[in-house]
Design an enzyme around this catalytic site. Structure first.
Site, PDB file in Angstrom:
ATOM      1  CG  ASN A   1      22.753   2.266  -1.089  1.00  0.00           C
ATOM      2  OD1 ASN A   1      22.536   1.247  -0.431  1.00  0.00           O
ATOM      3  ND2 ASN A   1      22.088   3.396  -0.891  1.00  0.00           N
TER       4      ASN A   1
ATOM      5  CD  GLU B   1      19.691   4.561   2.154  1.00  0.00           C
ATOM      6  OE1 GLU B   1      20.596   3.897   1.621  1.00  0.00           O
ATOM      7  OE2 GLU B   1      18.522   4.569   1.739  1.00  0.00           O
TER       8      GLU B   1
ATOM      9  CG  HIS C   1      20.605   0.305   2.203  1.00  0.00           C
ATOM     10  ND1 HIS C   1      19.747   1.067   1.441  1.00  0.00           N
ATOM     11  CD2 HIS C   1      20.067  -0.934   2.177  1.00  0.00           C
ATOM     12  CE1 HIS C   1      18.752   0.328   1.002  1.00  0.00           C
ATOM     13  NE2 HIS C   1      18.925  -0.901   1.439  1.00  0.00           N
TER      14      HIS C   1
ATOM     15  CG  ASP D   1      14.052  -1.563   7.517  1.00  0.00           C
ATOM     16  OD1 ASP D   1      13.274  -2.519   7.419  1.00  0.00           O
ATOM     17  OD2 ASP D   1      15.073  -1.455   6.823  1.00  0.00           O
TER      18      ASP D   1
HETATM   19  C1  F6R Z   1      14.584  -4.224   4.424  1.00  0.00           C
HETATM   20  C2  F6R Z   1      15.938  -3.702   4.576  1.00  0.00           C
HETATM   21  C3  F6R Z   1      16.764  -3.331   3.409  1.00  0.00           C
HETATM   22  C4  F6R Z   1      16.850  -4.467   2.366  1.00  0.00           C
HETATM   23  C5  F6R Z   1      17.721  -4.055   1.193  1.00  0.00           C
HETATM   24  C6  F6R Z   1      17.722  -5.102   0.112  1.00  0.00           C
HETATM   25  O1  F6R Z   1      13.995  -4.474   5.685  1.00  0.00           O
HETATM   26  O2  F6R Z   1      16.360  -3.542   5.680  1.00  0.00           O
HETATM   27  O3  F6R Z   1      18.042  -3.009   3.837  1.00  0.00           O
HETATM   28  O4  F6R Z   1      17.377  -5.610   2.982  1.00  0.00           O
HETATM   29  O5  F6R Z   1      17.279  -2.847   0.661  1.00  0.00           O
HETATM   30  O6  F6R Z   1      16.455  -5.171  -0.467  1.00  0.00           O
HETATM   31  P1  F6R Z   1      16.106  -6.282  -1.546  1.00  0.00           P
HETATM   32  O7  F6R Z   1      16.158  -7.586  -0.818  1.00  0.00           O
HETATM   33  O8  F6R Z   1      14.713  -5.952  -1.991  1.00  0.00           O
HETATM   34  O9  F6R Z   1      17.125  -6.185  -2.620  1.00  0.00           O
END
Ligand code: F6R
Length: 240
Positions: A136, A143, A138, A67
């Site tokens: 959450n 989301e 995701h 992403d």
């Molecule tokens: C990032 C992504 C997000 C993160 C998630 C966890 O490329 O796809 O889904 O993996 O938000 O983020 P952290 O590791 O910062 O807790």
């Protein structure tokens, strides 16, 4: 799903790196799906170390990232392109031209997203996908919602994700409200998936992901339908 629980973040990062090194030994020209965020940083550091020691060769690897914020310039330090370069690509022997991150500056997000899925298909699909999980539930920026998108698409970030990611942005930086993200279907097409999860704030999401129930309220729960997922977590995230 296979669940591996480790005592520390360092151990889980090393375990993730070991799986990637093994993948590269078995298939040097692997397509790796990569994630940003804080969770995989320890694993990326371990991979850089293995590459220095000659235990991991990325020279034939192609990478595709999950992403990117939208809109954002690749020169912006908060962009996922910039982050991938500085946390991993600058420290391993990967050909930068074979690293792919969605274009956060595109004028035509729909076209860019469709082309991204087509590109991934055209190179034979993702061999090993690395994921993190949001508080959450995701995965990538899919989301919680009434429905989930199959393909790569533009999406609005939820309030919860904006809050969780605000820590990376300084007061004078404008945080994007949207992102381009691989869809659940794009992720599920990967042949093998590892998902890294650490810290107590992820326990709820992890429980829902392993609950035996599918819910669009926890996009990660869809991974229960995939035949080859390894959950790599620490004790704090796994809970009691
Ligand atoms: C990032 C992504 C997000 C993160 C998630 C966890 O490329 O796809 O889904 O993996 O938000 O983020 P952290 O590791 O910062 O807790």
């Amino acid at each position: 799903m296979k669940v591996l629980v480790f005592d520390s973040y360092e151990e889980m990062s090393a375990a993730g790196a070991e799986i990637i090194c093994e993948q590269l030994k078995n298939k040097p020209n692997s397509v790796l799906g990569l994630a940003t965020g804080s969770t995989p940083i320890g694993m990326y550091d371990a991979l850089a170390e293995e590459c220095k020691k000659g235990n991991a060769d990325f020279s034939k690897v192609t990478s595709v990232n999950l992403d990117e914020y939208y809109p954002i310039s690749p020169d912006n330090k908060q962009s996922y392109r910039y982050t991938m370069n500085s946390t991993l690509f600058d420290h391993i022997n990967i050909d930068i031209n074979k690293t792919h991150v969605l274009d956060g500056m595109t004028n035509d997000p729909d076209k860019t997203c469709k082309a991204y899925d087509e590109f991934i298909d055209s190179i034979g699909g993702i061999d090993l996908q690395v994921l993190g999980i949001g508080n959450n539930g995701h995965i990538a920026f899919n989301e919680p919602d009434e429905w989930l998108e199959v393909g790569t698409h533009k999406t609005a970030l939820t309030e919860s994700t904006m809050q969780a990611n605000a820590r990376y942005f300084s007061a004078d930086e404008v945080m994007p409200t949207h992102a381009l993200t691989m869809g659940i279907g794009s992720i599920m097409k990967a042949r093998k998936i590892i998902i890294l999860i650490n810290g107590a704030k992820k326990t709820d999401a992890l429980k829902k992901m392993l609950s035996g129930k599918l819910s669009t309220d926890c996009p990660a729960s869809m991974l229960q339908l995939h035949p080859d997922v390894t959950v790599i977590c620490d004790r704090a995230a796994y809970g009691e």
